[in-house]
Scaffold this active site. Structure first.
Site, PDB file in Angstrom:
ATOM      1  N   LEU A 133       0.865  -1.170   0.000  1.00 52.22           N
ATOM      2  CA  LEU A 133       0.000   0.000   0.000  1.00 52.22           C
ATOM      3  C   LEU A 133       0.904   1.223   0.000  1.00 52.22           C
ATOM      4  CD1 LEU A 133      -2.640  -0.950   2.756  1.00 52.22           C
ATOM      5  CD2 LEU A 133      -2.944  -1.063   0.278  1.00 52.22           C
ATOM      6  N   ASP A 134       0.493   2.266  -0.693  1.00 56.99           N
ATOM      7  CA  ASP A 134       1.272   3.501  -0.688  1.00 56.99           C
ATOM      8  C   ASP A 134       1.408   4.027   0.741  1.00 56.99           C
ATOM      9  OD1 ASP A 134       1.461   3.393  -3.439  1.00 56.99           O
ATOM     10  OD2 ASP A 134      -0.296   4.673  -3.755  1.00 56.99           O
ATOM     11  N   LYS A 135       2.425   4.827   0.966  1.00 58.69           N
ATOM     12  CA  LYS A 135       2.688   5.380   2.292  1.00 58.69           C
ATOM     13  C   LYS A 135       1.437   6.015   2.898  1.00 58.69           C
ATOM     14  CE  LYS A 135       5.297   9.076   4.594  1.00 58.69           C
ATOM     15  NZ  LYS A 135       6.293  10.166   4.437  1.00 58.69           N
ATOM     16  N   THR A 137      -1.719   5.590   2.059  1.00 57.50           N
ATOM     17  CA  THR A 137      -2.933   4.781   1.980  1.00 57.50           C
ATOM     18  C   THR A 137      -2.971   3.888   3.213  1.00 57.50           C
ATOM     19  OG1 THR A 137      -2.944   4.762  -0.446  1.00 57.50           O
ATOM     20  CG2 THR A 137      -4.170   3.013   0.661  1.00 57.50           C
ATOM     21  N   ARG A 232      -5.298   5.533  -7.867  1.00 57.76           N
ATOM     22  CA  ARG A 232      -5.063   6.976  -7.965  1.00 57.76           C
ATOM     23  C   ARG A 232      -4.949   7.416  -9.422  1.00 57.76           C
ATOM     24  NH1 ARG A 232       0.087   7.592  -4.278  1.00 57.76           N
ATOM     25  NH2 ARG A 232      -0.255   9.831  -4.686  1.00 57.76           N
TER      26      ARG A 232
END
Length: 312
Positions: A133-135, A137, A232
């Site tokens: 997961l992105d930082k 998110t 995104r």
């Protein structure tokens, strides 16, 4: 640890060493080459050369060996553990926590926390993390605790059988849900960004409307593929970027006739409004389907409350 994988038909014509690099991406190409030369790889029960061409449908067996592959240090970082047994670990990752150590973030990552929680994870690629997961998110993330589980979860991801659902707050009022079926690749000039481009990788995102506001929409998103920044990029591509997205969201604009409370929430929300809310998989050992669901964090709930009070 004996690992197996079936060669997809779309890999027909591919060399054995190339197929291994995709089927067992958690291992380096050099390690896979070493195992092929050491006769630790079989195709339909027979030893083959690295350049052997595959037809698709073959069963590859890999005799993998456990070794320390993670050099990161263990750090006492709290983990929000949703589920754990001998094979898998499900955590609720908070926004702001980097998953993998990298330039600028060598400490304080999820990997550092996992190594503190279970030192044996140092023998697994990426400390057992099979997706990311992105930082900024938040939400559910799965971790394998042994090679058998790692191989199983990785294969389920490749087969697109993992159920991953997200909740996202988008800018703009959607009239209906839909599907974005557009390839994603790196931006031609900004290597940190991704865009929809024909030379990119196949990517499919399904979304449906959960709640509409005057100028925003809460959507439930289901991933069919798992490309970097996929939700995104796809939402920005259809002109409904995620609220708070500092990379793909475009220039910040305050809605007209905005209440004081909503203005405070919008100005203070500095991350993409994206939460991994549901995760479902086949358990590697029991082969039963398991599913977890995690509600949205407080910052997104406050934002929704402010939107409901101002944008009915």
């Amino acid at each position: 640890m004996i690992l197996t994988a079936e060669v997809p038909l779309e890999m027909a014509g591919m060399r054995l060493d190339q197929a291994l690099a995709e089927l067992f991406a958690e291992y380096s190409r050099s390690k896979l080459q070493t195992w092929i030369k050491a006769d630790r790889v079989q195709v339909n029960g027979e030893i083959q050369r690295p350049r052997t061409k595959l037809e698709g449908g073959e069963t590859i067996t890999l005799d993998a060996e456990a070794e320390v592959v993670i050099n990161s240090e263990a750090e006492d970082i709290p983990l929000d553990i949703v589920y754990e047994d001998d094979d898998i670990l499900i955590v609720n990752k908070p926004a702001g926590l980097v998953v993998h150590p990298a330039v600028g973030n060598w400490q304080g990552t999820l990997v550092n926390a996992l190594l503190n929680h279970d030192p044996n994870l140092e023998t697994l690629p990426r400390a057992g993390i099979v997706h990311r997961l992105d930082k900024d998110t938040c939400g559910l993330l799965m971790i394998a605790k042994n090679l058998m589980a790692h191989n199983s979860l990785t294969q389920q991801l490749q087969e697109r059988s993992i159920n991953r659902e997200y909740l996202a707050i988008c800018r703009g009022r959607m009239t209906a849900g839909g599907t974005v079926d557009e390839p994603i690749g790196r931006h031609p000039s900004d290597r940190k960004r991704y865009v929809v481009r024909m030379s990119g990788k196949f990517a499919v995102t399904h979304y449906r409307v959960e709640k509409r506001f005057t100028r925003h929409t809460l959507v439930r998103v289901k991933l069919e593929t798992g490309r970097t920044h996929q939700i995104r990029v796809h939402m920005a591509h259809i002109r409904f970027p995620l609220l708070g997205d500092q990379v793909y969201g475009g220039r910040f604009q305050m809605p007209p006739a905005c209440s004081e409370q909503l203005e405070i929430e919008l100005r203070s929300f500095k991350r993409q409004a994206l939460h991994a809310t549901k995760l479902g998989l086949i358990h590697p050992a029991t082969e039963t389907y398991m599913e977890w669901e995690q509600p949205m964090p407080e910052d997104m709930l406050r934002l929704l409350s402010a939107l409901a009070g101002n944008e009915k």
